[in-house]
Scaffold this motif. Sequence first.
Motif, mmCIF file in Angstrom:
data_model
loop_
_atom_site.group_PDB
_atom_site.id
_atom_site.type_symbol
_atom_site.label_atom_id
_atom_site.label_comp_id
_atom_site.label_asym_id
_atom_site.label_seq_id
_atom_site.Cartn_x
_atom_site.Cartn_y
_atom_site.Cartn_z
ATOM 1 N N MET A 1 0.847 -1.168 0.000
ATOM 2 C CA MET A 1 0.000 0.000 0.000
ATOM 3 C C MET A 1 0.891 1.230 0.000
ATOM 4 N N SER A 2 0.604 2.171 -0.839
ATOM 5 C CA SER A 2 1.403 3.386 -0.887
ATOM 6 C C SER A 2 1.032 4.288 0.281
ATOM 7 N N GLY A 3 1.900 5.267 0.545
ATOM 8 C CA GLY A 3 1.651 6.200 1.630
ATOM 9 C C GLY A 3 0.366 6.988 1.414
ATOM 10 N N LYS A 4 0.107 7.349 0.146
ATOM 11 C CA LYS A 4 -1.095 8.117 -0.181
ATOM 12 C C LYS A 4 -2.358 7.324 0.151
ATOM 13 N N SER A 5 -2.362 6.029 -0.189
ATOM 14 C CA SER A 5 -3.517 5.180 0.103
ATOM 15 C C SER A 5 -3.689 5.008 1.602
ATOM 16 N N GLY A 6 -2.576 4.844 2.310
ATOM 17 C CA GLY A 6 -2.638 4.691 3.761
ATOM 18 C C GLY A 6 -3.202 5.929 4.433
ATOM 19 N N LEU A 7 -2.789 7.106 3.961
ATOM 20 C CA LEU A 7 -3.290 8.356 4.513
ATOM 21 C C LEU A 7 -4.781 8.502 4.226
ATOM 22 N N LEU A 8 -5.200 8.182 3.013
ATOM 23 C CA LEU A 8 -6.615 8.237 2.655
ATOM 24 C C LEU A 8 -7.420 7.315 3.566
ATOM 25 N N ASP A 9 -6.951 6.073 3.734
ATOM 26 C CA ASP A 9 -7.652 5.122 4.595
ATOM 27 C C ASP A 9 -7.749 5.661 6.015
ATOM 28 N N GLN A 10 -6.654 6.222 6.525
ATOM 29 C CA GLN A 10 -6.637 6.747 7.890
ATOM 30 C C GLN A 10 -7.627 7.906 8.046
ATOM 31 N N LEU A 11 -7.656 8.821 7.072
ATOM 32 C CA LEU A 11 -8.591 9.946 7.129
ATOM 33 C C LEU A 11 -10.035 9.462 7.131
#
Length: 102
Positions: free
Chosen positions: A1-11
């Motif tokens: 998982m890329s950092g961008k996807s991880g941040l989106l999921d977290q938000l």
Amino acid sequence: MSGKSGLLDQLLIEDIARNCPQEYLAFHQCMGRSTPDENNCALQQYNLAGCIKKSVPAFQRIQSICAGKLQAYEACLRTSGSKKKCEFELKDLRDCASGSLN
């Protein structure tokens, strides 16, 4: 998982937990049991999904701004029957969703 996807999921998870706390907790408690009750967990998932659609601003923004990308991803899943074959559509949807939350 890329950092961008991880941040989106977290938000999204934070927004869901903040706006649907009872439904979020009930679903995760059900799924966290050593032997989850599938019928009860399905009901909890249904209740959580309903709350998300009605009460989570981040999801509503994504659904509004990225409707075409969401439809393309859902159509791909229906026709191919495989998440693996729909990676391009999922990436487009995630990129759109990330952009809609900025």
